[in-house]
Design an enzyme around this catalytic site. Sequence first.
Site, PDB file in Angstrom:
ATOM      1  N   LYS A  40       0.837  -1.198   0.000  1.00 50.13           N
ATOM      2  CA  LYS A  40       0.000   0.000   0.000  1.00 50.13           C
ATOM      3  C   LYS A  40       0.870   1.245   0.000  1.00 50.13           C
ATOM      4  O   LYS A  40       0.599   2.210  -0.725  1.00 50.13           O
ATOM      5  CB  LYS A  40      -0.921   0.005   1.217  1.00 50.13           C
ATOM      6  CG  LYS A  40      -1.736   1.304   1.380  1.00 50.13           C
ATOM      7  CD  LYS A  40      -2.714   1.215   2.505  1.00 50.13           C
ATOM      8  CE  LYS A  40      -2.066   1.246   3.880  1.00 50.13           C
ATOM      9  NZ  LYS A  40      -1.624   2.628   4.254  1.00 50.13           N
ATOM     10  N   ARG A 140      -9.800  12.447  11.103  1.00 50.26           N
ATOM     11  CA  ARG A 140      -8.358  12.355  11.345  1.00 50.26           C
ATOM     12  C   ARG A 140      -7.687  13.663  10.917  1.00 50.26           C
ATOM     13  O   ARG A 140      -7.234  13.804   9.781  1.00 50.26           O
ATOM     14  CB  ARG A 140      -7.765  11.166  10.585  1.00 50.26           C
ATOM     15  CG  ARG A 140      -8.355   9.827  11.010  1.00 50.26           C
ATOM     16  CD  ARG A 140      -7.870   8.672  10.164  1.00 50.26           C
ATOM     17  NE  ARG A 140      -6.459   8.385  10.363  1.00 50.26           N
ATOM     18  CZ  ARG A 140      -5.800   7.428   9.703  1.00 50.26           C
ATOM     19  NH1 ARG A 140      -6.430   6.691   8.803  1.00 50.26           N
ATOM     20  NH2 ARG A 140      -4.517   7.226   9.936  1.00 50.26           N
ATOM     21  N   SER A 186       3.688  12.001  12.700  1.00 49.41           N
ATOM     22  CA  SER A 186       3.378  11.152  11.551  1.00 49.41           C
ATOM     23  C   SER A 186       4.409  11.365  10.460  1.00 49.41           C
ATOM     24  O   SER A 186       4.660  12.502  10.041  1.00 49.41           O
ATOM     25  CB  SER A 186       1.987  11.465  11.000  1.00 49.41           C
ATOM     26  OG  SER A 186       1.754  10.788   9.773  1.00 49.41           O
ATOM     27  N   GLN A 188       3.897  10.592   7.524  1.00 45.17           N
ATOM     28  CA  GLN A 188       3.154  10.979   6.324  1.00 45.17           C
ATOM     29  C   GLN A 188       3.076  12.491   6.160  1.00 45.17           C
ATOM     30  O   GLN A 188       3.004  12.990   5.037  1.00 45.17           O
ATOM     31  CB  GLN A 188       1.758  10.359   6.350  1.00 45.17           C
ATOM     32  CG  GLN A 188       1.770   8.857   6.167  1.00 45.17           C
ATOM     33  CD  GLN A 188       0.374   8.263   6.149  1.00 45.17           C
ATOM     34  OE1 GLN A 188      -0.627   8.967   6.296  1.00 45.17           O
ATOM     35  NE2 GLN A 188       0.284   6.957   5.983  1.00 45.17           N
ATOM     36  N   ASP A 333       2.586  -1.004  12.475  1.00 43.61           N
ATOM     37  CA  ASP A 333       1.454  -1.661  11.826  1.00 43.61           C
ATOM     38  C   ASP A 333       1.413  -3.161  12.111  1.00 43.61           C
ATOM     39  O   ASP A 333       0.393  -3.814  11.864  1.00 43.61           O
ATOM     40  CB  ASP A 333       1.501  -1.442  10.310  1.00 43.61           C
ATOM     41  CG  ASP A 333       0.927  -0.087   9.916  1.00 43.61           C
ATOM     42  OD1 ASP A 333       0.268   0.552  10.764  1.00 43.61           O
ATOM     43  OD2 ASP A 333       1.136   0.339   8.764  1.00 43.61           O
ATOM     44  N   ARG A 364      -6.315   1.301  18.201  1.00 40.14           N
ATOM     45  CA  ARG A 364      -5.922  -0.100  18.062  1.00 40.14           C
ATOM     46  C   ARG A 364      -5.501  -0.729  19.380  1.00 40.14           C
ATOM     47  O   ARG A 364      -5.714  -1.931  19.594  1.00 40.14           O
ATOM     48  CB  ARG A 364      -4.818  -0.233  17.011  1.00 40.14           C
ATOM     49  CG  ARG A 364      -5.350  -0.024  15.603  1.00 40.14           C
ATOM     50  CD  ARG A 364      -4.283  -0.113  14.541  1.00 40.14           C
ATOM     51  NE  ARG A 364      -4.890  -0.048  13.213  1.00 40.14           N
ATOM     52  CZ  ARG A 364      -4.236   0.192  12.095  1.00 40.14           C
ATOM     53  NH1 ARG A 364      -2.918   0.380  12.129  1.00 40.14           N
ATOM     54  NH2 ARG A 364      -4.864   0.241  10.944  1.00 40.14           N
ATOM     55  N   LYS A 430      -9.217  -2.313   2.468  1.00 45.57           N
ATOM     56  CA  LYS A 430      -8.326  -1.149   2.516  1.00 45.57           C
ATOM     57  C   LYS A 430      -6.925  -1.497   2.050  1.00 45.57           C
ATOM     58  O   LYS A 430      -6.266  -0.704   1.372  1.00 45.57           O
ATOM     59  CB  LYS A 430      -8.281  -0.576   3.935  1.00 45.57           C
ATOM     60  CG  LYS A 430      -7.422   0.675   4.076  1.00 45.57           C
ATOM     61  CD  LYS A 430      -7.536   1.274   5.452  1.00 45.57           C
ATOM     62  CE  LYS A 430      -6.626   2.492   5.591  1.00 45.57           C
ATOM     63  NZ  LYS A 430      -7.012   3.613   4.728  1.00 45.57           N
TER      64      LYS A 430
END
Length: 449
Positions: A40, A140, A186, A188, A333, A364, A430
């Site tokens: 991904k 988010r 993050s 990202q 993850d 999570r 996803k």
Amino acid sequence: MAEAEGSGLSPWSALVGVPHVDIAPHRQPITAEIALPGSKSYTNRALLCAGMAEGRSVLTGLLRSDDSFWCLDSLRRLGAGASVDGTTVTIDGLGRRRPRPEARLYIGSAGTTARFLPGLLAAGGPGAFTVDASRQMRGRPMAPLLLALRQLGADIDCPETPDAPPFTVRGVSLLGGPVRLSGALSSQFISGVLMAGPMALNGVHVIIDDHVVQRDYVAMTLDMMEQFGAVVEADADLSEMRVETGGYRPADVTLEADASTATYFFALAAVTGGTVTVTNVGTATRQPDLRFIDVLERMGCRVTRRPDAVTVAGPTGGRLTGGIDVDMRPLSDATLTLAVLAPFADGPIAIHGVAHIRKHESDRIAVICAALTALGITVEERPDGLTVHPGRPTHGVMATHDDHRVAMALAVLGVAAEGVRLQDPGCVSKTCPPFFDRLADLGIGVTVG
């Protein structure tokens, strides 16, 4: 947009409308060689770089998932050409052109697209581009990223929820230059600024004030950018990164398997005493979750490493080794994969360093603690992790919380224990729509309800 009222499902979704899947216990060692769907992380980076390149790119090994569908859909709505044949996609990139300057884009629940697209839109040609997302993604916020982009000149307006989709980005607004970012929240956000750099008028100079929480993902971004012709310079610790202006060039790229998805299949070998080889990702990867094999070795598994493939065999003694403490921050993850293996070890397993996964598709840490407790396992929850004690999980009916990693991890637990019923299993779309088909191919009992 009508799509924004939904959950982010796409035409590539699996198990749409299916209320549950039953996973049966499996008492025999699982032995298999398997090629898994593409990464991904690499897929969406490559799609966006190809979409912003001047010319035609061919990507092979594409992950056909919800996230990649909506990423491709956004490129098409901007005017890029994109044709898909199986797991190969041919993209005629846009460069800075925006043939559809009033485009309305929908990104589903694709977190990578949400973080990478705004800067690319702001750095491109004239237009006003509205980006909307699923309910989950709307919840988010992206404040650090949007603040950094605005400091670089980007014109981004969030009319409904501050610093979260939906938002409108106006092109020809990203000037570029120096910007300071925290790396603790993050990776990202950092990648979102870097990817816009080649298209910004003055490039970008990113300065990290603290540390990068998942530096491997930033390194993956830089690698992919370089494959598409970007000129980048970075310190060894990624504390400073410079990207020159100049745009992207087309490239042909082969995408490796998703290492996060691979952890579930390695875990099946670990808990059944079998041997599983994943044939399309190995030690040459940048993906940090492949380091899960190091954790499995600490637990007594036997691992054979090759640059392009990895084999995991269950422990020779039959029982996994516990009594270990693992910092899962670099491979967060895979946290839930380790959590569902832990009951089958001969001592407690402590996991720490993953406070940030409370803000992913679900909380999570809380979700897996509640699930294990409901199945009869003793668990201690902490702000940044959990400790799981040995036990024998019972059968249970488990919510997936619209979280692909929750669903896939609990499926592994069901195989090793007394089975499990997973509600709303389609969330695996996803990152791995064929997940349950792959389990069935291994001989595991999978019943679609």
